[in-house]
Design an enzyme around this catalytic site. Structure first.
Site, PDB file in Angstrom:
ATOM      1  N   SER A 148       0.804  -1.222   0.000  1.00 38.19           N
ATOM      2  CA  SER A 148       0.000   0.000   0.000  1.00 38.19           C
ATOM      3  C   SER A 148       0.837   1.272   0.000  1.00 38.19           C
ATOM      4  O   SER A 148       0.290   2.354  -0.138  1.00 38.19           O
ATOM      5  CB  SER A 148      -0.947   0.027   1.208  1.00 38.19           C
ATOM      6  OG  SER A 148      -0.240   0.328   2.387  1.00 38.19           O
ATOM      7  N   LYS A 186       1.896   4.338   7.359  1.00 32.91           N
ATOM      8  CA  LYS A 186       1.051   5.172   6.502  1.00 32.91           C
ATOM      9  C   LYS A 186       1.430   6.645   6.653  1.00 32.91           C
ATOM     10  O   LYS A 186       2.093   7.048   7.612  1.00 32.91           O
ATOM     11  CB  LYS A 186      -0.426   5.028   6.904  1.00 32.91           C
ATOM     12  CG  LYS A 186      -1.045   3.672   6.627  1.00 32.91           C
ATOM     13  CD  LYS A 186      -1.253   3.414   5.153  1.00 32.91           C
ATOM     14  CE  LYS A 186      -1.969   2.099   4.925  1.00 32.91           C
ATOM     15  NZ  LYS A 186      -1.155   0.946   5.330  1.00 32.91           N
TER      16      LYS A 186
END
Length: 228
Positions: A148, A186
């Site tokens: 991701s 993230k």
């Protein structure tokens, strides 16, 4: 194919990053390339960015990262044959740089997700890291699992070098502990009183949590990648 000016600019940026750890200013780039205006520098940077040679780092002034060099130039991040690792540094200040041949053992704390959150395991093992990759503060390493964050240059199997921290600015890449159970790597952003954890892959959606559900455990300081 790059133009002569594009070649000249990326070499200048890489040289300044190697010497100081900070990308040059637009004024410095304009003077180095003997351009008449900064708009010419903007066009060259945009062209290099579109071709995947450099990347602008969000929310940081004078923050350019050289992803790759032209084929006829010295590769970026070439490591010593001894450990066969390719390293990328997120530009620590020059004062924090240490001797290039110093090696520091940092704790290796299992795996962290670059996808859906997975458990971040506390381990007893360690891994050797060139001291030049680390700035001041306490660091640890985590093995990345998932895809991701690939648009930020972070791939499955990479080792993320993390500086311990309990807070971060918007736009920084962090280790976020979610609901005191699972951790993920993230971009951190705050939006409408909530915490948003953004991936760097269009196939994934942002994760949104209440502030009390997310605890910052560190900020990305660099990456190590092993080629088999």
């Amino acid at each position: 194919m790059l133009t002569a000016k594009q070649h000249e600019l990326i070499r200048f940026i890489q040289q300044r990053l190697e010497e100081t750890g900070i990308s040059p200013s637009f004024e410095e780039m304009k003077e180095a390339l003997d351009l008449k205006s900064k708009s010419g520098v903007h066009r060259l940077i945009s062209a290099l960015e579109e071709r995947g040679f450099i990347r602008r780092l969000a929310n940081r002034a004078r923050a350019l990262e050289v992803i790759k060099m032209p084929e006829d130039a010295t590769p970026v991040g070439r490591s010593s044959p001894a450990n066969d690792l390719v390293a990328r540094v997120t530009s620590p200040p020059p004062a924090a740089r240490k001797a290039a041949n110093d090696i520091i053992d940092v704790p290796l704390h299992g795996r962290i997700a670059a996808g859906a959150p997975i458990e971040a395991l506390e381990g007893q093992s360690s891994m050797p890291v060139p001291a030049a990759l680390l700035g001041p503060g306490e660091h640890y390493a985590l093995e990345v699992s998932g895809d991701s964050m690939i648009e930020a240059g972070i791939f499955d199997g990479d080792y993320a070098l993390i500086k311990r921290a309990e807070s971060a600015r918007d736009g920084e890449i962090v280790v976020a502990l979610v609901r005191n159970e699972e951790a993920t790597l993230k971009y951190l952003r705050r939006e409408n009183g909530m915490i948003r954890l953004d991936p760097a892959n269009g196939a994934y959606s942002p994760q949104i949590y209440q502030p009390h559900e997310v605890a910052v455990q560190g900020k990305l300081a660099g990456l190590l990648r092993r080629y088999h």
